[in-house]
Scaffold this motif. Sequence first.
Motif, PDB file in Angstrom:
ATOM      1  N   UNK A  12     -24.858  70.500  16.106  1.00 31.83           N
ATOM      2  CA  UNK A  12     -25.777  69.735  16.976  1.00 31.83           C
ATOM      3  C   UNK A  12     -24.640  68.786  18.092  1.00 31.83           C
ATOM      4  N   UNK A  13     -24.350  68.183  18.652  1.00 33.97           N
ATOM      5  CA  UNK A  13     -23.802  67.353  19.352  1.00 33.97           C
ATOM      6  C   UNK A  13     -24.161  66.113  19.831  1.00 33.97           C
ATOM      7  N   UNK A  14     -24.119  64.905  19.463  1.00 33.03           N
ATOM      8  CA  UNK A  14     -24.668  63.479  19.531  1.00 33.03           C
ATOM      9  C   UNK A  14     -23.926  62.202  20.197  1.00 33.03           C
ATOM     10  N   UNK A  15     -25.002  62.112  21.173  1.00 31.51           N
ATOM     11  CA  UNK A  15     -23.693  60.678  21.758  1.00 31.51           C
ATOM     12  C   UNK A  15     -24.786  59.597  22.112  1.00 31.51           C
ATOM     13  N   UNK A  16     -24.169  58.269  21.559  1.00 30.06           N
ATOM     14  CA  UNK A  16     -24.688  56.964  20.853  1.00 30.06           C
ATOM     15  C   UNK A  16     -23.749  55.857  21.432  1.00 30.06           C
ATOM     16  N   UNK A  17     -24.743  55.844  22.443  1.00 31.52           N
ATOM     17  CA  UNK A  17     -24.174  53.990  23.304  1.00 31.52           C
ATOM     18  C   UNK A  17     -25.282  52.902  23.562  1.00 31.52           C
ATOM     19  N   UNK A  18     -25.302  51.987  23.756  1.00 33.45           N
ATOM     20  CA  UNK A  18     -26.750  51.622  24.067  1.00 33.45           C
ATOM     21  C   UNK A  18     -26.206  51.339  25.505  1.00 33.45           C
ATOM     22  N   UNK A  19     -26.798  51.798  26.693  1.00 37.37           N
ATOM     23  CA  UNK A  19     -27.112  51.438  28.065  1.00 37.37           C
ATOM     24  C   UNK A  19     -26.546  52.314  28.335  1.00 37.37           C
ATOM     25  N   UNK A  20     -26.725  53.560  27.556  1.00 41.31           N
ATOM     26  CA  UNK A  20     -25.916  54.863  28.961  1.00 41.31           C
ATOM     27  C   UNK A  20     -26.669  56.271  28.588  1.00 41.31           C
ATOM     28  N   UNK A  21     -27.889  55.913  28.410  1.00 43.24           N
ATOM     29  CA  UNK A  21     -28.592  57.097  28.639  1.00 43.24           C
ATOM     30  C   UNK A  21     -28.915  57.721  29.644  1.00 43.24           C
ATOM     31  N   UNK A  22     -28.774  57.231  30.774  1.00 41.41           N
ATOM     32  CA  UNK A  22     -29.237  58.232  31.892  1.00 41.41           C
ATOM     33  C   UNK A  22     -27.660  58.531  32.213  1.00 41.41           C
ATOM     34  N   UNK A  23     -26.785  57.554  32.013  1.00 41.92           N
ATOM     35  CA  UNK A  23     -25.118  58.755  33.052  1.00 41.92           C
ATOM     36  C   UNK A  23     -24.718  60.121  31.519  1.00 41.92           C
ATOM     37  N   UNK A  24     -25.827  59.598  30.083  1.00 42.48           N
ATOM     38  CA  UNK A  24     -24.927  60.800  29.531  1.00 42.48           C
ATOM     39  C   UNK A  24     -26.206  62.370  29.571  1.00 42.48           C
ATOM     40  N   UNK A  25     -26.900  61.417  29.813  1.00 44.31           N
ATOM     41  CA  UNK A  25     -28.302  62.675  30.422  1.00 44.31           C
ATOM     42  C   UNK A  25     -27.598  63.426  31.312  1.00 44.31           C
ATOM     43  N   UNK A  26     -27.645  62.864  32.579  1.00 45.00           N
ATOM     44  CA  UNK A  26     -26.413  63.918  33.428  1.00 45.00           C
ATOM     45  C   UNK A  26     -25.299  64.212  33.521  1.00 45.00           C
ATOM     46  N   UNK A  27     -24.579  64.188  32.069  1.00 47.88           N
ATOM     47  CA  UNK A  27     -23.520  64.177  31.748  1.00 47.88           C
ATOM     48  C   UNK A  27     -24.161  66.539  30.997  1.00 47.88           C
ATOM     49  N   UNK A  28     -24.900  65.675  30.587  1.00 47.57           N
ATOM     50  CA  UNK A  28     -25.098  66.861  29.828  1.00 47.57           C
ATOM     51  C   UNK A  28     -26.103  68.235  30.347  1.00 47.57           C
ATOM     52  N   UNK A  29     -27.187  67.407  31.526  1.00 48.36           N
ATOM     53  CA  UNK A  29     -27.531  68.455  32.606  1.00 48.36           C
ATOM     54  C   UNK A  29     -26.046  69.155  32.914  1.00 48.36           C
ATOM     55  N   UNK A  30     -25.314  68.677  33.457  1.00 49.81           N
ATOM     56  CA  UNK A  30     -24.377  69.133  34.146  1.00 49.81           C
ATOM     57  C   UNK A  30     -23.031  70.079  33.117  1.00 49.81           C
ATOM     58  N   UNK A  31     -23.161  69.662  32.313  1.00 45.24           N
ATOM     59  CA  UNK A  31     -22.683  70.247  30.622  1.00 45.24           C
ATOM     60  C   UNK A  31     -22.536  71.707  30.749  1.00 45.24           C
ATOM     61  N   UNK A  32     -24.179  71.720  30.694  1.00 44.82           N
ATOM     62  CA  UNK A  32     -24.941  72.273  30.596  1.00 44.82           C
ATOM     63  C   UNK A  32     -25.562  73.500  31.308  1.00 44.82           C
TER      64      UNK A  32
END
Length: 354
Positions: A12-32
């Motif tokens: 499982x991939x874990x992305x941990x960072x306060x204030x980064x949820x929207x950017x992290x989600x966009x990156x994951x949607x693109x990656x997938x």
Amino acid sequence: MNLNFDHVTLGQRVLFGSGRAADSLADEVARLGARRVMVVASRSEARVAQAVTTHIDVAVFHDDVAPHVPIAKAESARAVAVDKAVDLLVCVGGGSTTGLAKAVALATGLPIVAVPTTYAGSEATNVWGLTEAARKTTGVDDRVLPVTVIYDAHLTLSLPVELSVASGLNGMAHCIDSMWAPRTDPINRALAAEGIRALAEGLPAIKGDPQDVSGREQTLYGAYLSAVAFASAGSGLHHKICHVLGGAYNLPHAQTHATVLPYVLAFNAPAAHEAERRIAAAFGTGTAVAGLSSLRATLDAPRALKDYGFDETQIPEAVELILPVVPDSNPRPVTATDLEALLRAAHAGETPVL
């Protein structure tokens, strides 16, 4: 003592960072490479879900969420996913929301990106649960394990202190149960011990200052570790009890776990010397029971099942439902008399007795 064990680590991939949820989600949607995203979020989490999904295109928002994942809710969500030709599930919320996304993934094989807003820990396990006719069924299937988890402590800031405490103690229950669960091993015991330490540090910080991001980060970190340990170790006595209580009597998930935990710990600790020492060391106290009791006092934790709708007249039936699912690996034998005494104490909120 020679080490001899069989451990499985879930991918499982874990992305941990306060204030980064929207950017992290966009990156994951693109990656997938996802084109048709279904966002699962309860009505109470609608504002958070909208903020988190700002940078992606959403095919459908689904908010028909309920605790313990009733089978009718699962079937409805599955139908929506098929009708909208969804290729990725994004769940934003707590355990009920993650559980509904898992129910869809179980039937469809769709990948999940989980964005937790509580400390439930379901996002890091391959365990699913469904409730039908007042009975909760659970199982293990790698299809329900989210491919990615996005942790952002800012998303938990609106979670009231009382719910933060109950949710965090649910994570603590994952840790403690993992010490003697059916598949426990040195790796998940180590993860569980670090989870206990992090939760014991983070939860009082939240209690002292609900807007303390560092305390919420520690609690999220501990909740993740607790879930990873639990996914590997399996369900111990505590979880078997709470799954029955939640499914049969519709008790609130986190508060039930928070209430039952000290009684299971007091019951098992005298027969689980190594686990007891590990738990005590993680708390930094002389005994495991003392460590948990001190933390619960600091947090003003949930105390009695009667406060959450469990009636004393339901105890005999609950005993009958729990006894057949008690793990053989429990540190000490469990009888119907033991379960009745434990549930009566938890119902009334009495001091746990070793």
